[in-house]
Design an enzyme around this catalytic site. Sequence first.
Site, PDB file in Angstrom:
ATOM      1  N   ARG A  98       0.799  -1.222   0.000  1.00  0.00           N
ATOM      2  CA  ARG A  98       0.000   0.000   0.000  1.00  0.00           C
ATOM      3  C   ARG A  98       0.831   1.271   0.000  1.00  0.00           C
ATOM      4  O   ARG A  98       0.647   2.153  -0.820  1.00  0.00           O
ATOM      5  CB  ARG A  98      -0.858   0.069   1.275  1.00  0.00           C
ATOM      6  CG  ARG A  98      -2.183  -0.555   1.207  1.00  0.00           C
ATOM      7  CD  ARG A  98      -2.560  -1.008   2.613  1.00  0.00           C
ATOM      8  NE  ARG A  98      -1.785  -2.199   2.892  1.00  0.00           N
ATOM      9  CZ  ARG A  98      -2.203  -3.410   2.602  1.00  0.00           C
ATOM     10  NH1 ARG A  98      -3.386  -3.582   2.092  1.00  0.00           N
ATOM     11  NH2 ARG A  98      -1.454  -4.459   2.819  1.00  0.00           N
ATOM     12  N   THR A  99       1.751   1.366   0.980  1.00  0.00           N
ATOM     13  CA  THR A  99       2.456   2.634   1.189  1.00  0.00           C
ATOM     14  C   THR A  99       3.309   2.983  -0.028  1.00  0.00           C
ATOM     15  O   THR A  99       3.295   4.112  -0.502  1.00  0.00           O
ATOM     16  CB  THR A  99       3.297   2.558   2.467  1.00  0.00           C
ATOM     17  OG1 THR A  99       2.450   2.128   3.534  1.00  0.00           O
ATOM     18  CG2 THR A  99       3.893   3.901   2.817  1.00  0.00           C
ATOM     19  N   LYS A 111      26.005  -5.196  -0.827  1.00  0.00           N
ATOM     20  CA  LYS A 111      27.463  -5.309  -0.970  1.00  0.00           C
ATOM     21  C   LYS A 111      28.165  -4.649   0.216  1.00  0.00           C
ATOM     22  O   LYS A 111      29.369  -4.427   0.175  1.00  0.00           O
ATOM     23  CB  LYS A 111      27.909  -4.651  -2.276  1.00  0.00           C
ATOM     24  CG  LYS A 111      27.321  -5.295  -3.511  1.00  0.00           C
ATOM     25  CD  LYS A 111      27.818  -4.583  -4.767  1.00  0.00           C
ATOM     26  CE  LYS A 111      27.163  -5.175  -6.003  1.00  0.00           C
ATOM     27  NZ  LYS A 111      27.440  -4.368  -7.204  1.00  0.00           N
ATOM     28  N   ARG A 119      11.441   4.043   3.923  1.00  0.00           N
ATOM     29  CA  ARG A 119      10.955   3.093   4.935  1.00  0.00           C
ATOM     30  C   ARG A 119      12.150   2.244   5.357  1.00  0.00           C
ATOM     31  O   ARG A 119      12.905   1.767   4.509  1.00  0.00           O
ATOM     32  CB  ARG A 119       9.859   2.201   4.374  1.00  0.00           C
ATOM     33  CG  ARG A 119       9.555   1.017   5.297  1.00  0.00           C
ATOM     34  CD  ARG A 119       8.345   0.238   4.876  1.00  0.00           C
ATOM     35  NE  ARG A 119       7.129   0.966   5.176  1.00  0.00           N
ATOM     36  CZ  ARG A 119       5.912   0.420   5.148  1.00  0.00           C
ATOM     37  NH1 ARG A 119       5.760  -0.839   4.841  1.00  0.00           N
ATOM     38  NH2 ARG A 119       4.854   1.140   5.449  1.00  0.00           N
ATOM     39  N   HIS A 173       5.028   6.372  11.714  1.00  0.00           N
ATOM     40  CA  HIS A 173       4.525   6.161  10.352  1.00  0.00           C
ATOM     41  C   HIS A 173       3.533   7.305  10.118  1.00  0.00           C
ATOM     42  O   HIS A 173       2.319   7.119  10.130  1.00  0.00           O
ATOM     43  CB  HIS A 173       3.839   4.792  10.284  1.00  0.00           C
ATOM     44  CG  HIS A 173       3.503   4.317   8.908  1.00  0.00           C
ATOM     45  ND1 HIS A 173       3.598   5.109   7.781  1.00  0.00           N
ATOM     46  CD2 HIS A 173       3.058   3.105   8.466  1.00  0.00           C
ATOM     47  CE1 HIS A 173       3.225   4.392   6.719  1.00  0.00           C
ATOM     48  NE2 HIS A 173       2.894   3.182   7.112  1.00  0.00           N
TER      49      HIS A 173
END
Length: 313
Positions: free
Chosen positions: A58-59, A86, A108, A136
């Site tokens: 969703r986000t 890496k 995020r 959030h």
Amino acid sequence: MPFTQRHLLGIEPLHPSEITALLDRAEHYVALNRSATKHADALQGLTQINMFFEASTRTQASFELAGKRLGADVMSMAMAQSSLKKGETLIDTALTLNAMHPDLLVVRHPSSGAVNLLAEKVNCAVLNAGDGRHEHPTQALLDALTIRRAKGRLHRLTVAICGDIAHSRVARSNLILLGKMENRVRLIGPPTLMPSGVADFGCEVHDDMRAGLEGADVVMMLRLQKERMDGAFIPSEREFFHRYGLDAEKLACAKPDAIVMHPGPMNRGVEIDGLIADDINRSVIQEQVEMGVAVRMAAMDLLAQNLRAARAV
Ligand code: NCD
């Protein structure tokens, strides 16, 4: 007071009037998103980079669509394939991207505080799309817009947040926002899923779900966030549903017109009965997704205005 922030890292730094300004702007985009064209030029000429170090449906889709509808050049990094694998650090990756002159960075990350750290190293606007169990902000804002539209106001409401509170950044951001707007918040869940120091937030805590739902205007359900659990927090999912899963019988303890919310992803039969989630008379779960796009458009629009003003001086 207009929206004065440089970044959107959390709800904590926002003044109530900034929350209102953002939601009012989002209303404009709800209308645009329901129109035939769905296009505006608030981010014309700007570059938006999405960096999701954690799974998201969703986000990420919502931020991507929001940027595109406002005319930005949008790039979503496939972090699983990035140089982090890496051994490059988060900060080195951020500095590399910063050198490409992005204007908006949407991040995020599984670690609480990582997004704030990153914001100190770059010279563009940073939006927190969820950091660990910290904040959030766009989720809390889209929840606020959904509540305001369903209830006609965003103050003096009783909001019950139920389930895995301890691991939830959604609960934390909502708790802060709803408190700032002068609502009554009740947290419901087993003691093992309540964060320590929860009393400091000035909300009621219940381990009996029926008592906690009594007279609630809004019932917000949360997923068991197993990816952040290190050990057993509940006896079994079956037992959890029995005590804390939202079904018609428990929902009857809330107000007759109480709305049901869930940020997604849902686990039907664990924290919520599928029949309740799909009940169009009670559930606003799809509206939450719709409001998500509008709120993210509003947040990026307001941040871009501040960015342009800062660069002009
Ligand atoms: C939430 C999240 O990622 O914090 N989901 C979302 O953004 N819609 C809640 C969750 O993962 O359970």
